[in-house]
Design a protein around this motif. Structure first.
Motif, PDB file in Angstrom:
ATOM      1  N   TYR A 131       0.858  -1.199   0.000  1.00 27.96           N
ATOM      2  CA  TYR A 131       0.000   0.000   0.000  1.00 27.96           C
ATOM      3  C   TYR A 131       0.893   1.249   0.000  1.00 27.96           C
ATOM      4  CZ  TYR A 131      -3.424   3.503   1.400  1.00 27.96           C
ATOM      5  OH  TYR A 131      -4.220   4.621   1.439  1.00 27.96           O
ATOM      6  N   ARG A 135       1.383   4.249  -2.712  1.00 29.25           N
ATOM      7  CA  ARG A 135       1.068   5.627  -2.311  1.00 29.25           C
ATOM      8  C   ARG A 135       2.280   6.545  -2.549  1.00 29.25           C
ATOM      9  NH1 ARG A 135       1.936   9.311   0.753  1.00 29.25           N
ATOM     10  NH2 ARG A 135       3.541   8.193   1.897  1.00 29.25           N
ATOM     11  N   ARG A 141      -2.278   1.337 -10.351  1.00 27.23           N
ATOM     12  CA  ARG A 141      -2.493   0.058  -9.647  1.00 27.23           C
ATOM     13  C   ARG A 141      -2.209  -1.153 -10.514  1.00 27.23           C
ATOM     14  NH1 ARG A 141      -8.711  -1.715  -8.403  1.00 27.23           N
ATOM     15  NH2 ARG A 141      -9.653  -1.236 -10.393  1.00 27.23           N
ATOM     16  N   TYR A 256      -4.480  -3.195  -5.333  1.00 25.83           N
ATOM     17  CA  TYR A 256      -5.200  -2.057  -4.786  1.00 25.83           C
ATOM     18  C   TYR A 256      -6.675  -2.189  -5.131  1.00 25.83           C
ATOM     19  CZ  TYR A 256      -6.425   2.797  -3.775  1.00 25.83           C
ATOM     20  OH  TYR A 256      -6.996   3.930  -3.273  1.00 25.83           O
ATOM     21  N   PHE A 267      -5.021  -2.612  -0.019  1.00 25.82           N
ATOM     22  CA  PHE A 267      -4.391  -3.719  -0.759  1.00 25.82           C
ATOM     23  C   PHE A 267      -4.735  -5.022  -0.053  1.00 25.82           C
ATOM     24  CE2 PHE A 267      -1.758  -0.897  -3.207  1.00 25.82           C
ATOM     25  CZ  PHE A 267      -1.294  -1.645  -4.275  1.00 25.82           C
ATOM     26  N   THR A 306      -2.782  -1.036   7.886  1.00 24.00           N
ATOM     27  CA  THR A 306      -2.662   0.002   6.848  1.00 24.00           C
ATOM     28  C   THR A 306      -2.910   1.382   7.471  1.00 24.00           C
ATOM     29  OG1 THR A 306      -3.437  -1.581   5.201  1.00 24.00           O
ATOM     30  CG2 THR A 306      -3.488   0.724   4.555  1.00 24.00           C
TER      31      THR A 306
END
Ligand code: A3D
Length: 315
Positions: A131, A135, A141, A256, A267, A306
């Motif tokens: 993740y 980011r 993705r 994702y 994710f 996350t």
């Protein structure tokens, strides 16, 4: 200048070394084995050993060790194992404090030097690390995946094959969800060459196999003092190969999610098609109510770790 594909392996440790060996034997491309400056010589030594091995085995891949991101420039595939593995008694989530800054520094390198690569993350805690990689790099993705499902499914398949006393080649199974102890072995999609596993293996045996699969990583950590590396490397190479050779394989991968299976901005492992364009399709397969409930539990754990990552400012 070589027209071969280029594979950058970030982290030259146990999995990194095995990844290099496999990619070389399969002649998937030239290989760069990258590690931190303090381990540059270690990476160079491993690369040299593997290049000398080419003379015995007979492969043409060029293998270089480095701690300079410039040597990774233009890689077609990047596989990330940078970070520390578990020690006995640790959970994957215990690694987040150490591995998050590492993933952030790796993401900066990928963003600057390999912006067009298909990126496979292996570092733990897997779903949160992949993740963060996406980011921080801003990659689409389609080009960022986490490897866990292929490995967890391999473990499940092995235990099923041994119990049913059949060839491993005939067992088909998929493990979805997060890469944690509440991962979701999908019994409704588990067959022995098309025959439902539930027809061949008693329910209580299946339950024991599911339990062993969920703690399969920890079982090895307890025995070896560090985490597995042969099967994790093979699993990631299967994903890299699917991309490099446009195989369009259906592989459980952490991707994702943007509404698929009812989850967003997360994710988690689901079945996807990997081909020359990366993640070409996310498949929403039919799950039983039980499996949906297990997936929801797993998603909750992944969301928790996350959220820790999202709330941790860069230092
Ligand atoms: P190990 O043999 O310790 O290798 C990791 C390497 O990463 C070391 O050589 C480090 O020097 C290097 N490293 C640290 N920081 C950086 C950095 N900033 N840039 C580049 N390299 C760096 O570990 P391993 O290969 O056994 O495991 C690697 C990771 O994979 C760990 O986080 C494990 O927990 C994880 N793992 C995941 C799975 C999954 O199925 C997802 C399975 C097994 C292991």
């Amino acid at each position: 200048m070589s027209t071969r594909k280029k594979i950058a392996l970030i982290g030259a440790g146990n999995i990194g070394g095995e990844l290099a060996a496999l990619c070389a034997r399969k002649e998937l491309g030239d290989i760069v084995l990258f590690d931190i400056p303090a381990k540059a010589d270690f990476a160079k030594g491993k690369a040299l050993d593997l290049e000398q091995n080419s003379s015995v085995i007979g492969y043409d891949a060029k293998i270089t060790g480095t701690s300079d991101w410039k040597d990774c420039a233009g890689a077609d595939v990047v596989i990330i194992t940078a970070g520390i593995p578990r020690k006995p008694g640790q959970s994957r989530d215990d690694l987040v404090a150490t591995n998050l800054p590492i993933i952030r520094s790796v993401a900066a390198g990928v963003k600057e030097h390999c912006p067009d690569a298909f990126v496979i993350v292996i570092s733990n805690p897997l779903d949160a690390m992949v993740y963060e990689l996406k980011r921080a790099t801003g990659l689409p993705r389609e080009r960022v995946v986490g490897m866990a499902g292929v490995l967890d499914s391999a473990r499940f398949q092995l235990f099923l094959a041994r119990e049913a006393n059949v060839s491993i080649k005939d067992v088909r199974a998929m493990v979805l969800g997060g890469h944690g102890d509440d991962m979701v072995p999908v019994l409704s999609a588990t067959t022995i060459n098309g025959v439902a596993a539930t027809e061949l293996i008693a329910r209580e045996k299946l339950d024991a196999i599911i339990a062993r699969t969920r703690t399969g990583g920890g079982e090895i950590v307890k025995l070896m003092g560090t985490s597995a590396y042969y099967a994790p490397a093979s699993a990631a190479v299967a994903m890299a190969e699917a991309f490099l050779l446009d195989q369009k394989r259906l592989l459980p991968s952490a991707v994702y999610l943007d509404g698929e299976y009812g989850y967003k901005d997360l994710f988690m492992g689901v079945p996807v098609i990997i081909g020359g364009r990366g993640v070409e399709k996310i498949l929403e397969i039919k799950l039983t109510d039980d499996e949906k409930a297990m997936l929801a539990k797993s998603a909750k754990s992944v969301q928790g770790i996350t959220d820790v990552v999202k709330a941790t400012p860069a230092t």
